[in-house]
Design a protein around this motif. Structure first.
Motif, PDB file in Angstrom:
ATOM      1  N   MET A   1      39.604  32.520  38.947  1.00  0.00           N
ATOM      2  CA  MET A   1      39.192  33.489  38.097  1.00  0.00           C
ATOM      3  C   MET A   1      38.823  33.352  37.024  1.00  0.00           C
ATOM      4  N   GLU A  77      37.618  39.256  34.467  1.00  0.00           N
ATOM      5  CA  GLU A  77      38.829  40.066  35.194  1.00  0.00           C
ATOM      6  C   GLU A  77      39.863  40.041  33.921  1.00  0.00           C
ATOM      7  N   LEU A  78      39.707  38.820  33.361  1.00  0.00           N
ATOM      8  CA  LEU A  78      41.115  39.038  32.249  1.00  0.00           C
ATOM      9  C   LEU A  78      40.658  37.973  31.033  1.00  0.00           C
ATOM     10  N   THR A 113      39.706  45.402  32.726  1.00  0.00           N
ATOM     11  CA  THR A 113      40.194  44.591  32.266  1.00  0.00           C
ATOM     12  C   THR A 113      41.495  43.937  32.050  1.00  0.00           C
ATOM     13  N   ALA A 173      48.435  44.412  36.332  1.00  0.00           N
ATOM     14  CA  ALA A 173      48.005  43.896  35.617  1.00  0.00           C
ATOM     15  C   ALA A 173      49.394  42.378  35.622  1.00  0.00           C
ATOM     16  N   ILE A 176      48.370  40.490  38.265  1.00  0.00           N
ATOM     17  CA  ILE A 176      47.016  39.006  37.967  1.00  0.00           C
ATOM     18  C   ILE A 176      47.238  38.336  37.351  1.00  0.00           C
ATOM     19  N   ARG A 179      49.268  35.508  38.144  1.00  0.00           N
ATOM     20  CA  ARG A 179      48.272  34.886  40.139  1.00  0.00           C
ATOM     21  C   ARG A 179      47.118  33.880  38.847  1.00  0.00           C
TER      22      ARG A 179
END
Ligand code: NAI
Ligand code: UGA
Length: 448
Positions: A1, A77-78, A113, A173, A176, A179
């Protein structure tokens, strides 16, 4: 990621390195210029075993370290937030670093995000932040994901977490964030999903619970001294009960560090803000303060109350072993008292001496505080030795050498590391914490 970690302190730096190690593309944003420069050169500005080697392994490969806000916040992404959340004067948590970051996100973010709060934040902070972003139509989902690592064992704790808490109001969220942790949860860790404020609360509950065990043992240790009981025997006696367990029941000179004290204060503040008296939490804090003060009482029992002109050796200054962190370290309470009362202090700590030199520049300059480059140099002509942090280096000293170097054979063992019987036989006057069952300790207390 592809993620950004904000704040290169103990939590942010460890998280960034460990996530980069797993193949993520990590951008670590830090705004302190000295810290930033050190990291970009592959140097870790804090002491944490194994961290510098890991930094050098991932730096400029999976990990970029930057001070460029726009680069870091453009389209990750984060975003993992690990900024500081210190105490305010009233005990409440100071969230100013977090809100400054929110402003920066508003200015620079260009894509939706997930903002993951790893910092320890007041209950309700995530909800407030979510509302703030929504009012401004900024596409951010806020998730709380508290960090449970311990300083000194931070890499191991991060790589092998016992549980991951994901506090979210939005299922996508949460997924994610889950993950992100897949490589860390293959073996044993459980991922627990809950609401945002429940995750925030759980972090405080965990720290308060651990602190309560320590204060409980410290309180019993004082009682043990009065009824001829050795708290070390009691620790073993109860720790073998699996319901109680062996961890966090070591009596000592009180808990310190950047988290237990501040998180207890924040939880008590939350109670006050709700008009709720929480006497149990107050008692944990009061006992801890008393425990730090007890070092002074005990040293008086060994040296008498006039310390002017005395020379005292301190082994250990950090709030615990394997760190250079001196935030709220019990050692500093005794150190301040010694300096205020005119004693000369000779101290050694394997990692925390630069931080102490920075905190006490005048005492160092005047020579009243001497930071010695090895343990035995701190003992020369000292009237007592005080063990305040149980670094491995101090576990098995050469007692004959200690006896020769000290002006008076007195030992204050603030971490119950030594065998009082052995020391008494050798002619030392020994005081530990809660070691009332020992004939030598009773004799020494009576004599002192
Ligand atoms: N120290 C520990 O062992 C643990 C700490 N925590 C929590 O994690 C949080 C962080 O703790 P530490 O790492 O000890 O804090 P720290 O104070 O050592 O590090 C925070 C870092 O964030 C940087 N920073 C602040 N705002 C920034 C911004 N807008 N942009 C770039 N950099 C910024 C600061 O310069 C500093 O280097 C706190 O909420 C703490 O309670 C949680 C678990 C363990
Ligand atoms: O929120 C945080 O920042 C962290 O706070 C603590 O970690 P840390 O402060 O790094 O260190 P601990 O090992 O918990 O020790 C805290 C203090 O308690 C003292 N302690 C610990 C255990 C014990 O049995 N007795 C005792 O006096 C230590 O000497 C130290 O001063 C928690 O253990 C972590 O899970 C948490 O993530």
């Amino acid at each position: 990621m592809r993620l950004t970690v904000v704040g290169a302190g103990y939590v942010g730096l460890v998280s960034a390195c460990c996530l980069a190690e797993m193949g993520n593309q990590v951008c670590l944003l830090e705004h302190n210029p000295a810290r930033l420069q050190a990291l970009q050169q592959g140097r870790v500005p804090i002491y944490e075993p194994g961290l510098e080697a890991l930094l050098q392994q991932v730096l400029n490969r999976q990990l970029q370290v930057t001070g460029n806000v726009s680069l870091a916040l453009n389209e990750p992404e984060l975003i993992l937030v690990a900024v500081g959340t210190p105490s305010q004067a009233d005990g409440n948590v100071d969230l100013s670093q977090l809100w400054q970051l929110a402003e920066a996100v508003q200015e620079h973010l260009r894509h939706p995000t997930v903002l993951v709060l790893k910092s320890t934040v007041a209950v309700g902070t995530g909800d407030a932040l979510q509302a703030w972003f929504e009012q401004r139509a900024i596409p951010v989902q806020v998730v709380n994901n508290p960090e449970f690592l311990k300083e000194g064992a931070a890499l191991e704790d991060f790589r092998r977490p016992q549980r991951i808490l994901i506090g979210a109001e939005d299922a996508a969220a949460a997924a994610i964030v889950e993950r992100l942790y897949v490589p860390f949860t293959r073996n044993q860790a459980r991922v627990l999903h809950m609401r945002r404020r429940e995750a925030e609360f759980s972090k405080y509950a965990a720290n308060a619970f651990l602190a309560s065990r320590i204060s409980f043992m410290n309180e019993l240790a004082e009682l043990a001294e009065h009824v001829q009981v050795d708290i070390e025997a009691v620790r073993q006696g109860i720790g073998s009960d699996q319901r109680i367990g062996r961890h966090f029941i070591y009596a000592g000179c009180g808990y310190g560090g950047s988290c237990f004290p501040k998180d207890l204060r924040a939880l008590s503040h939350l109670g006050r803000s709700q008009g709720l008296p929480l006497p149990l939490l107050s008692a944990i804090e009061q006992r801890n303060e008393r425990q730090k003060q007890r070092l002074i009482d005990k040293l008086e029992a060994l040296l008498g109350s006039h310390w002017y002109g005395k020379r005292v050796a301190l082994w250990g200054l950090a709030f615990k072993p394997d760190t250079d962190d001196i935030r709220e370290a019990p050692a500093l309470v005794l150190l301040r008292a010694l300096l205020a009362r005119g004693a000369t202090v000779q101290a050694h700590d394997p990692a925390a001496m630069p931080a102490v030199a920075e905190r006490f520049p005048e005492a160092v300059a005047s020579g009243q505080l001497q930071l010695c480059n090895e343990p035995y140099a701190a003992l020369e002509n000292a009237h007592a030795l005080c063990l305040l942090t149980e670094w491995k280096l101090f576990r098995e000293p050469d007692w004959l050498r200690v006896m020769q170097l000290l002006a008076e054979p007195r030992v204050l063992d603030g971490r119950n590391q030594y065998d009082p019987g052995q020391l008494a036989t050798m002619g030392f006057v020994y005081l530990g914490i809660g070691r009332g069952g020992l004939a030598s300790e009773r004799r020494n207390r009576a004599a002192a």
